[in-house]
Design a protein around this motif. Structure first.
Motif, mmCIF file in Angstrom:
data_model
loop_
_atom_site.group_PDB
_atom_site.id
_atom_site.type_symbol
_atom_site.label_atom_id
_atom_site.label_comp_id
_atom_site.label_asym_id
_atom_site.label_seq_id
_atom_site.Cartn_x
_atom_site.Cartn_y
_atom_site.Cartn_z
ATOM 1 N N ILE A 1 0.846 -1.191 0.000
ATOM 2 C CA ILE A 1 0.000 0.000 0.000
ATOM 3 C C ILE A 1 0.884 1.244 0.000
ATOM 4 C CG2 ILE A 1 -1.719 1.337 1.274
ATOM 5 C CD1 ILE A 1 -2.794 -1.272 2.397
ATOM 6 N N LYS A 2 0.677 2.112 -0.984
ATOM 7 C CA LYS A 2 1.461 3.332 -1.107
ATOM 8 C C LYS A 2 0.635 4.522 -0.635
ATOM 9 C CE LYS A 2 4.024 1.501 -5.071
ATOM 10 N NZ LYS A 2 4.369 1.695 -6.507
ATOM 11 N N ILE A 3 1.217 5.287 0.283
ATOM 12 C CA ILE A 3 0.520 6.436 0.865
ATOM 13 C C ILE A 3 0.080 7.413 -0.223
ATOM 14 C CG2 ILE A 3 0.755 8.440 2.360
ATOM 15 C CD1 ILE A 3 0.533 5.910 3.922
ATOM 16 N N ASP A 4 0.967 7.649 -1.200
ATOM 17 C CA ASP A 4 0.661 8.630 -2.245
ATOM 18 C C ASP A 4 -0.565 8.250 -3.064
ATOM 19 O OD1 ASP A 4 2.811 10.112 -1.458
ATOM 20 O OD2 ASP A 4 4.151 9.460 -3.065
ATOM 21 N N GLU A 5 -0.862 6.941 -3.139
ATOM 22 C CA GLU A 5 -1.977 6.486 -3.960
ATOM 23 C C GLU A 5 -3.282 6.380 -3.181
ATOM 24 O OE1 GLU A 5 -0.684 2.842 -5.717
ATOM 25 O OE2 GLU A 5 0.905 3.783 -6.911
ATOM 26 N N LEU A 6 -3.213 6.591 -1.865
ATOM 27 C CA LEU A 6 -4.432 6.541 -1.061
ATOM 28 C C LEU A 6 -5.346 7.712 -1.408
ATOM 29 C CD1 LEU A 6 -3.092 5.724 2.520
ATOM 30 C CD2 LEU A 6 -4.428 4.212 1.061
ATOM 31 N N LEU A 7 -6.647 7.460 -1.416
ATOM 32 C CA LEU A 7 -7.584 8.562 -1.576
ATOM 33 C C LEU A 7 -7.476 9.478 -0.366
ATOM 34 C CD1 LEU A 7 -10.767 6.691 -2.887
ATOM 35 C CD2 LEU A 7 -9.005 7.875 -4.219
ATOM 36 N N VAL A 8 -7.791 10.757 -0.561
ATOM 37 C CA VAL A 8 -7.689 11.730 0.523
ATOM 38 C C VAL A 8 -8.541 11.292 1.719
ATOM 39 C CG1 VAL A 8 -8.257 14.088 1.204
ATOM 40 C CG2 VAL A 8 -7.108 13.666 -0.963
ATOM 41 N N GLY A 9 -9.729 10.744 1.448
ATOM 42 C CA GLY A 9 -10.592 10.281 2.527
ATOM 43 C C GLY A 9 -9.963 9.159 3.324
ATOM 44 N N ASP A 10 -9.286 8.231 2.641
ATOM 45 C CA ASP A 10 -8.605 7.138 3.337
ATOM 46 C C ASP A 10 -7.465 7.678 4.201
ATOM 47 O OD1 ASP A 10 -10.244 5.221 2.230
ATOM 48 O OD2 ASP A 10 -8.910 4.806 0.549
ATOM 49 N N LYS A 11 -6.716 8.650 3.653
ATOM 50 C CA LYS A 11 -5.614 9.239 4.414
ATOM 51 C C LYS A 11 -6.131 9.943 5.675
ATOM 52 C CE LYS A 11 -3.807 13.163 3.713
ATOM 53 N NZ LYS A 11 -3.179 14.392 3.177
ATOM 54 N N ASN A 12 -7.241 10.659 5.518
ATOM 55 C CA ASN A 12 -7.831 11.343 6.676
ATOM 56 C C ASN A 12 -8.281 10.344 7.739
ATOM 57 O OD1 ASN A 12 -7.429 13.823 5.474
ATOM 58 N ND2 ASN A 12 -9.504 13.962 4.647
ATOM 59 N N ALA A 13 -8.871 9.225 7.285
ATOM 60 C CA ALA A 13 -9.313 8.189 8.223
ATOM 61 C C ALA A 13 -8.119 7.583 8.965
ATOM 62 C CB ALA A 13 -10.082 7.100 7.486
ATOM 63 N N LEU A 14 -7.009 7.386 8.257
ATOM 64 C CA LEU A 14 -5.797 6.855 8.889
ATOM 65 C C LEU A 14 -5.244 7.834 9.927
ATOM 66 C CD1 LEU A 14 -3.958 5.291 5.833
ATOM 67 C CD2 LEU A 14 -4.718 4.066 7.876
ATOM 68 N N LEU A 15 -5.299 9.118 9.597
ATOM 69 C CA LEU A 15 -4.813 10.141 10.513
ATOM 70 C C LEU A 15 -5.601 10.115 11.819
ATOM 71 C CD1 LEU A 15 -2.848 12.618 10.689
ATOM 72 C CD2 LEU A 15 -4.783 14.008 9.956
ATOM 73 N N ILE A 16 -6.918 10.027 11.688
ATOM 74 C CA ILE A 16 -7.770 9.973 12.878
ATOM 75 C C ILE A 16 -7.536 8.674 13.647
ATOM 76 C CG2 ILE A 16 -10.155 9.935 13.705
ATOM 77 C CD1 ILE A 16 -9.197 12.644 12.648
ATOM 78 N N ALA A 17 -7.401 7.551 12.918
ATOM 79 C CA ALA A 17 -7.173 6.258 13.568
ATOM 80 C C ALA A 17 -5.870 6.252 14.355
ATOM 81 C CB ALA A 17 -7.168 5.140 12.518
ATOM 82 N N ALA A 18 -4.815 6.863 13.776
ATOM 83 C CA ALA A 18 -3.521 6.914 14.455
ATOM 84 C C ALA A 18 -3.606 7.758 15.730
ATOM 85 C CB ALA A 18 -2.464 7.483 13.514
ATOM 86 N N ARG A 19 -4.345 8.853 15.653
ATOM 87 C CA ARG A 19 -4.497 9.729 16.831
ATOM 88 C C ARG A 19 -5.276 9.016 17.947
ATOM 89 N NH1 ARG A 19 -5.926 12.187 20.785
ATOM 90 N NH2 ARG A 19 -5.511 14.368 21.257
#
Length: 208
Positions: free
Chosen positions: A14-32
């Protein structure tokens, strides 16, 4: 949230650059949430009385995840008639005024970074910054089947305002994301309003 975060940690393809913006935002919240819990205290100022609450808490676990609309079940008749699914996560949107059909792709993390860098470069060179048109140029793949970038750019810059409004409404509903909004109630004047969850240094470095 947890499943998405675990998949990223386990699946190295899984490449971060290819993630949809919504997926990246969800990961950010999940990590927090994983690191510090779901309650996020931060400073908020009441838009009515100006009272500043430096410890107002937002519940990140309560932020709803919005998936893309089901075009078969959507209630908005205009979107149902004028939007259709393409291949590989792309969509066709027929604009109601000009009747032009644009093919669009969902915004990725790399697209978001590129847009941000483009705007910063324009600011440094003291050039006009147009976030909306830059965004449209990045997500539109073709216009009536034409993929030439210069022609797409020309169309975006002359798009009727009513078409632009419909395009943005349709694209917003097509885009999966996490809704970073919460109800705010002022402790001083009891004013109520839905607010964007603010991001500050306390998001990943909360006070000890």
């Amino acid at each position: 949230f947890d499943r998405l975060l675990k998949n990223l940690l386990v699946d190295k393809s899984i490449k971060i650059d290819e993630l949809l913006v919504g997926d990246k935002n969800a990961l950010l919240i999940a990590a927090r949430i994983s690191g510090y819990g779901n309650m996020y205290p931060t400073g908020v100022s009441c838009p009515v009385c100006g009272d500043e609450d430096k410890g107002y808490e937002f519940d990140l676990a309560a932020c709803p995840v919005k998936g893309p609309i089901d075009l078969e079940k959507v209630e908005d008749k205009e979107i149902k008639q004028l939007v259709s699914e393409g291949e590989a996560g792309k969509y066709f949107i027929t604009l109601p005024k000009s009747r032009v059909t644009v093919e669009v792709k969902l915004l990725t993390s790399m697209d978001e970074v590129t847009l941000s860098r483009t705007q910063e470069m324009k600011k440094k060179k003291k050039l006009p910054v147009h976030p909306l048109t830059d965004h449209l140029k990045r997500i539109i793949v073709s216009v009536n089947g034409v993929t030439d970038y210069m022609q797409i750019e020309s169309f975006v810059e002359t798009m009727p305002a009513s078409d632009s409004r419909f395009f943005r409404k349709a694209f917003s509903q097509l885009t999966p994301n996490i809704e970073l909004k919460q109800d705010f109630v002022c402790r001083e004047c009891e004013y109520e309003q839905e607010l964007e969850v603010p991001f500050s240094t306390r998001f990943f470095w909360p006070d000890s």
